[in-house]
Design a protein around this motif. Structure first.
Motif, PDB file in Angstrom:
ATOM      1  N   GLN A 219       0.980  -1.168   0.033  1.00 55.90           N
ATOM      2  CA  GLN A 219      -0.006  -0.131  -0.118  1.00 55.90           C
ATOM      3  C   GLN A 219       0.872   1.233  -0.073  1.00 55.90           C
ATOM      4  O   GLN A 219       1.731   1.250   0.814  1.00 55.90           O
ATOM      5  N   VAL A 220       0.672   2.175  -0.976  1.00 54.56           N
ATOM      6  CA  VAL A 220       1.682   3.369  -1.078  1.00 54.56           C
ATOM      7  C   VAL A 220       0.736   4.401  -1.000  1.00 54.56           C
ATOM      8  O   VAL A 220      -0.145   4.930  -1.637  1.00 54.56           O
ATOM      9  N   ASP A 221       1.129   5.523  -0.049  1.00 52.18           N
ATOM     10  CA  ASP A 221       0.595   6.880  -0.192  1.00 52.18           C
ATOM     11  C   ASP A 221       1.908   7.726  -0.731  1.00 52.18           C
ATOM     12  O   ASP A 221       2.950   7.973  -0.069  1.00 52.18           O
ATOM     13  N   ILE A 222       1.445   8.605  -1.778  1.00 53.06           N
ATOM     14  CA  ILE A 222       2.344   9.431  -2.123  1.00 53.06           C
ATOM     15  C   ILE A 222       2.135  11.129  -1.396  1.00 53.06           C
ATOM     16  O   ILE A 222       0.786  11.378  -1.676  1.00 53.06           O
ATOM     17  N   HIS A 223       3.071  11.558  -1.084  1.00 50.82           N
ATOM     18  CA  HIS A 223       3.035  12.815  -0.425  1.00 50.82           C
ATOM     19  C   HIS A 223       3.275  14.050  -1.293  1.00 50.82           C
ATOM     20  O   HIS A 223       3.216  15.338  -1.135  1.00 50.82           O
ATOM     21  N   THR A 224       4.011  13.736  -2.471  1.00 60.53           N
ATOM     22  CA  THR A 224       4.288  14.512  -3.609  1.00 60.53           C
ATOM     23  C   THR A 224       3.923  14.068  -4.742  1.00 60.53           C
ATOM     24  O   THR A 224       3.555  12.639  -4.975  1.00 60.53           O
ATOM     25  N   GLY A 225       3.739  14.722  -6.132  1.00 59.12           N
ATOM     26  CA  GLY A 225       3.313  14.111  -7.372  1.00 59.12           C
ATOM     27  C   GLY A 225       4.371  14.004  -8.383  1.00 59.12           C
ATOM     28  O   GLY A 225       3.675  14.766  -9.631  1.00 59.12           O
ATOM     29  N   ARG A 226       5.504  13.613  -8.257  1.00 62.61           N
ATOM     30  CA  ARG A 226       6.238  13.523  -9.267  1.00 62.61           C
ATOM     31  C   ARG A 226       5.991  12.365 -10.572  1.00 62.61           C
ATOM     32  O   ARG A 226       5.346  11.345 -10.206  1.00 62.61           O
ATOM     33  N   PRO A 227       6.415  12.566 -11.599  1.00 62.70           N
ATOM     34  CA  PRO A 227       6.053  11.631 -12.788  1.00 62.70           C
ATOM     35  C   PRO A 227       6.706  10.236 -12.330  1.00 62.70           C
ATOM     36  O   PRO A 227       7.762  10.183 -11.844  1.00 62.70           O
ATOM     37  N   GLU A 228       6.072   9.212 -12.362  1.00 59.72           N
ATOM     38  CA  GLU A 228       6.198   7.815 -12.142  1.00 59.72           C
ATOM     39  C   GLU A 228       6.883   7.557 -10.915  1.00 59.72           C
ATOM     40  O   GLU A 228       7.602   6.634 -10.483  1.00 59.72           O
ATOM     41  N   GLN A 229       6.211   8.447  -9.786  1.00 62.94           N
ATOM     42  CA  GLN A 229       6.841   8.278  -8.508  1.00 62.94           C
ATOM     43  C   GLN A 229       6.842   6.858  -7.920  1.00 62.94           C
ATOM     44  O   GLN A 229       7.870   6.659  -7.229  1.00 62.94           O
ATOM     45  N   ILE A 230       5.672   6.416  -7.964  1.00 60.22           N
ATOM     46  CA  ILE A 230       5.670   5.147  -7.173  1.00 60.22           C
ATOM     47  C   ILE A 230       6.395   4.077  -7.995  1.00 60.22           C
ATOM     48  O   ILE A 230       7.211   3.164  -7.180  1.00 60.22           O
ATOM     49  N   ARG A 231       6.481   3.983  -9.394  1.00 60.87           N
ATOM     50  CA  ARG A 231       7.602   3.014 -10.028  1.00 60.87           C
ATOM     51  C   ARG A 231       8.779   3.237  -9.501  1.00 60.87           C
ATOM     52  O   ARG A 231       9.505   2.424  -9.385  1.00 60.87           O
ATOM     53  N   ILE A 232       9.333   4.613  -9.711  1.00 63.15           N
ATOM     54  CA  ILE A 232      10.884   4.796  -8.951  1.00 63.15           C
ATOM     55  C   ILE A 232      10.720   4.567  -7.626  1.00 63.15           C
ATOM     56  O   ILE A 232      12.073   4.025  -7.384  1.00 63.15           O
ATOM     57  N   HIS A 233      10.178   5.108  -6.984  1.00 60.62           N
ATOM     58  CA  HIS A 233      10.392   4.954  -5.510  1.00 60.62           C
ATOM     59  C   HIS A 233      10.254   3.378  -4.957  1.00 60.62           C
ATOM     60  O   HIS A 233      11.520   3.193  -4.198  1.00 60.62           O
ATOM     61  N   LEU A 234       9.739   2.627  -5.500  1.00 56.31           N
ATOM     62  CA  LEU A 234       9.640   1.111  -4.987  1.00 56.31           C
ATOM     63  C   LEU A 234      10.958   0.429  -5.578  1.00 56.31           C
ATOM     64  O   LEU A 234      11.482  -0.111  -4.950  1.00 56.31           O
ATOM     65  N   ALA A 235      11.135   1.037  -6.781  1.00 54.29           N
ATOM     66  CA  ALA A 235      12.338   0.303  -7.489  1.00 54.29           C
ATOM     67  C   ALA A 235      13.481   0.743  -6.629  1.00 54.29           C
ATOM     68  O   ALA A 235      14.437   0.115  -6.458  1.00 54.29           O
ATOM     69  N   PHE A 236      13.470   2.103  -6.145  1.00 55.15           N
ATOM     70  CA  PHE A 236      14.721   2.676  -5.327  1.00 55.15           C
ATOM     71  C   PHE A 236      15.058   1.758  -4.305  1.00 55.15           C
ATOM     72  O   PHE A 236      16.223   1.525  -3.890  1.00 55.15           O
ATOM     73  N   ILE A 237      14.079   1.398  -3.324  1.00 61.48           N
ATOM     74  CA  ILE A 237      14.287   0.351  -2.310  1.00 61.48           C
ATOM     75  C   ILE A 237      14.570  -0.880  -2.823  1.00 61.48           C
ATOM     76  O   ILE A 237      14.584  -1.755  -1.785  1.00 61.48           O
ATOM     77  N   GLY A 238      14.549  -1.257  -3.832  1.00 62.02           N
ATOM     78  CA  GLY A 238      15.267  -2.531  -4.371  1.00 62.02           C
ATOM     79  C   GLY A 238      13.838  -3.563  -4.722  1.00 62.02           C
ATOM     80  O   GLY A 238      14.070  -4.838  -4.996  1.00 62.02           O
ATOM     81  N   HIS A 239      12.745  -2.975  -4.817  1.00 58.77           N
ATOM     82  CA  HIS A 239      11.240  -3.634  -5.150  1.00 58.77           C
ATOM     83  C   HIS A 239      10.530  -3.043  -6.234  1.00 58.77           C
ATOM     84  O   HIS A 239       9.669  -2.588  -6.184  1.00 58.77           O
ATOM     85  N   PRO A 240      11.398  -3.156  -7.625  1.00 61.13           N
ATOM     86  CA  PRO A 240      10.656  -2.781  -8.771  1.00 61.13           C
ATOM     87  C   PRO A 240       9.354  -3.443  -8.886  1.00 61.13           C
ATOM     88  O   PRO A 240       9.143  -4.526  -8.466  1.00 61.13           O
ATOM     89  N   LEU A 241       8.269  -2.841  -9.501  1.00 64.64           N
ATOM     90  CA  LEU A 241       6.818  -3.477  -9.646  1.00 64.64           C
ATOM     91  C   LEU A 241       7.239  -4.586 -10.837  1.00 64.64           C
ATOM     92  O   LEU A 241       8.008  -4.589 -11.582  1.00 64.64           O
ATOM     93  N   VAL A 242       6.487  -5.727 -10.472  1.00 65.04           N
ATOM     94  CA  VAL A 242       6.472  -7.009 -10.994  1.00 65.04           C
ATOM     95  C   VAL A 242       5.990  -6.684 -12.381  1.00 65.04           C
ATOM     96  O   VAL A 242       5.013  -6.088 -12.646  1.00 65.04           O
ATOM     97  N   GLY A 243       6.986  -6.813 -13.575  1.00 61.97           N
ATOM     98  CA  GLY A 243       6.761  -6.808 -14.926  1.00 61.97           C
ATOM     99  C   GLY A 243       7.118  -5.430 -15.314  1.00 61.97           C
ATOM    100  O   GLY A 243       6.735  -5.125 -16.528  1.00 61.97           O
TER     101      GLY A 243
END
Length: 296
Positions: A219-243
């Motif tokens: 479950q992800v809450d975003i507090h800023t609105g950057r492009p592709e933020q969730i995809r980038i941030h989860l990948a940043f912590i080592g968990h890119p989206l499946v696929g």
């Protein structure tokens, strides 16, 4: 496939526009080769300050360079949306995965904006979701509503929550992610958004909902609105989206044959949206049940 009406792409040239019209378009818009851009000049599709160009023109700052793209067949997409909320100021709908929110990437008519405005011509989107992302999208119907919602967004009073299926088993239950997001190199497009220490401040929080065989449902809450933020941030912590065909661990494009930002294959859903109604001031809480693959 749907044949659209064509589109004019307009660009006002900046301080360093390049040596010639052909060189500028070839270098700036790398989705096409130099030969493809040259063929467009030959067909009379490119204009410089309203005059048909041949590609050899020396460019100056402040000029308008326009490509008149002829009508083209758009790829098929979902053709509808689900209405969640409607009143005199707001429309909120559920966008299906696979439907672009706005015209881009070869899509003009097959977009959520086109379908919504066919019913509410005055509707203006206040944010966007990636083509592969499903879930809630907010439109305003008046200038006053748009102004008030935009102000709420800037002040952090609009809350958005997502669900995402990521690769790998999360070691922690909660992640506070603050990796800045900015432009990073991409072999086909030149640059795309990714994790960049010199980028704009960005903030997401991710909570583990479920661990599966080799994957984690967040479950992800975003507090800023950057492009592709969730995809980038989860990948940043080592968990890119499946696929995910674009982002690798670390929040940057894959080293080998990275995809494009609009490519799908991953599961991401905007499940809730909360804001103060621009007229009444009452808190509006909206929800879109996630697809089966993102349910616990």
């Amino acid at each position: 496939m749907l044949l659209n009406d064509g589109y004019v792409y307009r660009e006002k040239l900046g301080n360093r526009p390049g040596s010639s019209a052909l060189a500028h378009l070839t270098d700036r818009y790398r989705h096409s080769t130099e030969a493809e851009w040259q063929a467009r000049f030959v067909r009379g599709e490119v204009q410089l300050d309203g005059v048909v160009a041949d590609g050899s023109e020396a460019l100056r700052a402040g000029q308008w360079l326009c490509w008149h793209r002829p009508p083209w067949e758009e790829h098929d997409t979902p053709q509808g949306f689900e209405l969640v909320h409607e009143d005199a100021e707001l429309v909120v709908v559920v966008k299906p995965g696979g439907l672009p929110t706005l015209p881009s990437g070869g899509y003009l008519k097959n977009t959520l904006l086109s379908f919504v405005q066919a019913r509410w011509p005055e509707a203006v989107p206040m944010h966007r979701l990636g083509r592969a992302t499903s879930g809630l999208v907010l439109f305003t119907r008046t200038h006053d509503a748009a102004s008030k919602v935009a102000s709420s967004w800037r002040e952090g009073r609009v809350h958005k929550r997502y669900r995402a299926l990521s690769s790998g088993l999360a070691a922690s239950e909660h992640y506070d992610i603050r990796a800045p997001i900015g432009l990073v190199p991409h072999p086909l497009l030149g640059e795309v958004h990714g994790a960049n220490a010199r980028g704009k401040p960005s903030h997401s929080t991710a909570q583990v909902l479920e661990r599966r065989t080799g994957d984690t449902l967040f479950q992800v809450d975003i507090h800023t609105g950057r492009p592709e933020q969730i995809r980038i941030h989860l990948a940043f912590i080592g968990h890119p989206l499946v696929g995910d065909p674009l982002f690798a661990a670390g929040g940057v494009p894959l080293a080998d044959n990275p995809g494009l930002p609009g490519d799908g294959g991953y599961l991401l859903h905007a499940e809730s949206l909360a804001l103060l109604h621009p007229r009444s001031g009452e808190r509006l809480q909206l929800h879109a049940p996630p697809p089966l693959a993102l349910r616990c």
